[in-house]
Scaffold this active site. Structure first.
Site, mmCIF file in Angstrom:
data_model
loop_
_atom_site.group_PDB
_atom_site.id
_atom_site.type_symbol
_atom_site.label_atom_id
_atom_site.label_comp_id
_atom_site.label_asym_id
_atom_site.label_seq_id
_atom_site.Cartn_x
_atom_site.Cartn_y
_atom_site.Cartn_z
ATOM 1 C CB SER A 80 78.117 -5.604 27.606
ATOM 2 O OG SER A 80 79.523 -5.756 27.554
ATOM 3 C CE1 TYR A 83 78.083 -11.075 27.908
ATOM 4 C CE2 TYR A 83 80.029 -9.749 27.436
ATOM 5 C CZ TYR A 83 78.885 -9.978 28.174
ATOM 6 O OH TYR A 83 78.528 -9.097 29.171
HETATM 7 C C1 8X3 Z 1 81.513 -7.291 30.112
HETATM 8 C C2 8X3 Z 1 82.502 -6.555 29.278
HETATM 9 O O1 8X3 Z 1 84.734 -6.779 28.035
HETATM 10 O O2 8X3 Z 1 83.994 -8.725 29.281
HETATM 11 O O3 8X3 Z 1 80.219 -7.140 29.658
HETATM 12 O O4 8X3 Z 1 82.926 -8.112 27.230
HETATM 13 S S1 8X3 Z 1 83.562 -7.613 28.432
#
Ligand code: 8X3
Length: 253
Positions: free
Chosen positions: A138, A151
């Protein structure tokens, strides 16, 4: 492609980028093995692809369950492609108040899941003589943003896994490709992140003319995988035109 190098395993194939990638790899001539926890979804997609004349099978799998992953790997002598797509985000809380359980789960799915599949299938990719490992990371694996901490940490882990593995296996017949998408509108990503809260999920894409679609990302993955064997696309970052960075998004209203 030899019969062995035609086998492509896709994790998280029940929806979004995983399902779109499975479709496109099937259309490109691969025998796709769809894995996910949700059996009904991958079975329906495998059936649809088979009816359309492609080769597709479904295998229920939780990528965080190492015993199950090892058992899954015994089904193959060799494979051609592994797409590590399973993962996702949980919550958007600041570091000060984020739930450690969410952070753990994100690390387990995005990093340990990728590690499990990679370790279990690497010998089969090497044995096939022309393997490809794709890590769907990502833009969160390349820069942080407020509320992204857990995340972002997990996706940095996935990025480091890909980069380190590429160094370690150089000389073996396996490419390591990292695809890092930015804002992609899928049916589930934001909804899962916000625990099913549709209003919060909708806000992520509010006013953005055209977020990327799962198909946009799947096309990119398929393109990278289908380059000649000597061409390794190390890292490909893709974003919608309206997103200049993780924190700079053009919204029309
Ligand atoms: C998804 C991109 O901007 O939501 O992997 O982290 S974000």
């Amino acid at each position: 492609m030899t019969p062995a190098s035609r086998i492509a395993v896709v994790t998280g194939a029940s929806s979004g980028i995983g399902a779109a990638t499975a479709r496109q790899l099937a259309e490109a001539g691969y025998r796709v093995v769809l894995t996910a926890r949700r059996k009904d979804r991958i079975e329906a997609l495998a059936e649809e692809l088979t009816k359309a004349g492609h080769s597709a099978v479904a295998y229920q799998l939780d990528v965080t369950d190492r015993t199950a992953v090892d058992e899954f790997a015994t089904a193959f002598q060799t494979i051609g492609v592994l797409v590590n797509n399973a993962g996702g985000a949980l919550g958007a809380d600041p570091v000060a108040t984020g739930d450690p359980a969410d952070w753990r789960t994100m690390y387990e799915t995005n990093v340990i899941g990728t590690l499990n599949l990679t370790q279990a299938l690497l010998p089969k990719l090497v044995a096939g003589g022309d393997g490809v490992i794709v890590v769907v990371s990502s833009t969160a694996g390349h820069g942080t943003y407020e509320g992204g901490g857990g995340y972002v940490a997990a996706k940095h882990g996935a990025h480091v896994l890909a980069e380190t593995l590429r160094l370690e296996i150089v000389g073996q017949p396996v490419r390591v490709i990292e695809i890092a998408p930015g804002m992609v509108r899928t049916e589930e990503f934001a909804l899962t992140r916000f625990g099913g809260d549709e209003a919060k999920a909708a806000k992520v894409y509010e006013g953005v003319a055209e977020p990327l679609s799962a198909d946009d990302v799947a096309e990119t993955i398929t393109w990278a995988v289908t380059r000649p064997s000597h061409v390794n696309v190390d890292l490909l970052v893709l974003r919608p035109r309206a997103q200049a960075s993780n924190t700079k998004v053009h919204r029309e209203r």
